[in-house]
Design an enzyme around this catalytic site. Structure first.
Site, mmCIF file in Angstrom:
data_model
loop_
_atom_site.group_PDB
_atom_site.id
_atom_site.type_symbol
_atom_site.label_atom_id
_atom_site.label_comp_id
_atom_site.label_asym_id
_atom_site.label_seq_id
_atom_site.Cartn_x
_atom_site.Cartn_y
_atom_site.Cartn_z
ATOM 1 C CG ASP A 48 -48.775 87.510 13.566
ATOM 2 O OD1 ASP A 48 -49.878 87.052 13.192
ATOM 3 O OD2 ASP A 48 -48.474 87.671 14.753
ATOM 4 C CB SER A 73 -49.219 82.404 21.046
ATOM 5 O OG SER A 73 -47.869 82.552 20.677
#
Ligand code: ARG
Length: 412
Positions: free
Chosen positions: A15, A177
């Site tokens: 990301d 995550s």
């Protein structure tokens, strides 16, 4: 003319790598990457510098803020007794303000106009980072790409990376995550999104399965001074060393796994699984020492404060007047929270095995069932009469109502 600078909270993952490129395209910024070493481990920190530059950052700061995190954030949290919703030891939440603080410091140092972060628009972390930035330097612009761009998911991110020749980290296909630091590791998403399912056995990283833990209990002693732990088995350690060592020992005994459906600040519930091995032991031992040393009313009042303190941390409200004021109260209560707590660790459990404190309010002569001179049992009679007076009055009223009612029934 030189480009304006943006400081990016950079992890080296997919990301934030994509964000580097996106910031250049969208804002034409010069990107200063900042990675906070909060104890996420060498594998996450390895090769970061090269990766950041290759991805397009002009420079990178790798900041070791572990000592500061433990001493100025985690230990005050331990002293407060904060636990969110009865279970979560706040490992991610407590690290965000100090990371935010360092981002602001570096932004000021390099003359950046903005700070960017890779937290998504659904989570708590965006709030925590941004509250810290606003509190410490409200002139800095905040950029949260996940709230701005059209990329919706990890697969969109991977595609963007491919198109733009951004090296995709090998960890791109990650099933959860994950957020890791020296206090904890958190897992969310993937199969964990089904609260009816238990986590996979091989997901855990800091703790062994209690079923596989040693068959013999291990005894440890933690020494405390004014609510701060400072020695393990009578060996003095720095705060960081102490937490690391406890992580190792607790992990070996399968201590510190937490599985919870929690209320996020933005309103939805989410399921998280955490490993907080050393933290679980410290929270336990601290509470034990407070039971032994605090007077009843202070202890009870402090329990209410702990709930509020946990909310403040979870909500990202660290840099606030209320937190500072609560610290004033908490620190005052900790004056006598000194001593030693002995524990036995066994297959996921912590059992208290002894307490010692020069400040204890426990008085054997008071509690004993043997005869003693300090306490006159006759006094208890007056205490019960007066303290119970409201009950007596209420009871009398009730009886009177019944009597009145019976009279009425008899009359009709
Ligand atoms: N739910 C926890 C919290 O809000 C953990 C968040 C983990 N964050 C992450 N970026 N993976 O504190």
């Amino acid at each position: 003319m030189a480009k304006e600078k943006v400081v990016l909270a950079y992890s080296g993952g997919l990301d934030t790598s994509v964000i580097v490129k996106w910031l250049q395209e969208k804002y034409d910024y010069e990107i200063v990457a900042v990675t906070a070493d909060v104890g996420q481990g060498d594998t996450e920190l390895e090769g970061l510098e090269e990766k950041a530059i290759r991805t397009g950052a002009s420079q990178i700061f790798i900041e070791d803020i572990r000592e500061e995190l433990v001493t100025d954030y985690i230990f005050p949290m331990v002293r407060s007794g904060a636990v969110y919703e009865g279970k979560y030891l706040l490992g991610t939440a407590i690290a965000r303000p100090v990371i935010g603080k360092r981002l602001v410091e570096i932004a000021e140092q390099v003359g950046a106009k903005a700070i960017a972060h890779g937290a998504t628009g659904k989570g708590n972390d965006q709030v925590r980072f941004e509250f810290a930035i606003k509190a410490l330097n409200p002139y800095l612009k905040i950029i949260a790409p996940w709230r701005e761009w059209d990329l919706q998911s990890r697969s969109d991110c991977i595609e963007y990376a491919r198109k733009n020749n951004i090296p995709i980290p090998v960890t791109a296909e990650k099933p959860y995550s994950i957020d890791r630091n020296l206090w904890h590791i958190s897992f969310e998403g993937g199969i964990l999104e089904d609260p009816a399912r238990e986590p996979d056995r091989d997901m855990f990283r800091l703790t062994c399965d209690p079923l596989d833990a040693p068959d013999d209990p291990e005894e440890i002693t933690i020494s405390w001074e004014k609510g701060n732990p400072y020695a393990l088995n009578d060996k003095k350690l720095t705060p960081l060393e102490l937490v690391m060592e406890l992580n190792r020992i607790a992990g070996k005994h399968g201590i510190g796994r937490i599985d919870l459906v929690e209320n996020r600040l933005l309103g939805m519930k989410s399921r998280g699984v955490y490993e907080t091995p050393g933290g679980t032991i410290l929270a336990f031992a601290h509470r034990e020492l407070e039971h032994y040393t605090l007077d009843r009313e202070t202890y009870h009042y402090k329990e209410a404060i702990a709930l509020k303190y946990a909310e403040l941390i979870y909500y990202g409200l660290w840099f606030t007047p209320l937190r500072e004021a609560l610290d004033g109260f908490i620190n005052a209560t900790q004056e006598t929270v000194s001593g030693r707590i002995k524990l036995k660790l066994y297959k996921g459990n912590i059992v208290v095995a002894g307490r010692e404190s020069p400040h204890t309010l426990y008085h054997q002569g008071m509690a004993t069932f043997e005869a003693d001179e300090l306490f006159d049992q006759k006094d208890a009679q007056g205490f019960i009469n007066l303290y119970g007076l409201p009950l007596t009055i209420k009871g009398l009223m009730k009886q009177k109502n019944i009597a009145d009612h019976q009279q009425e029934v008899a009359k009709s």
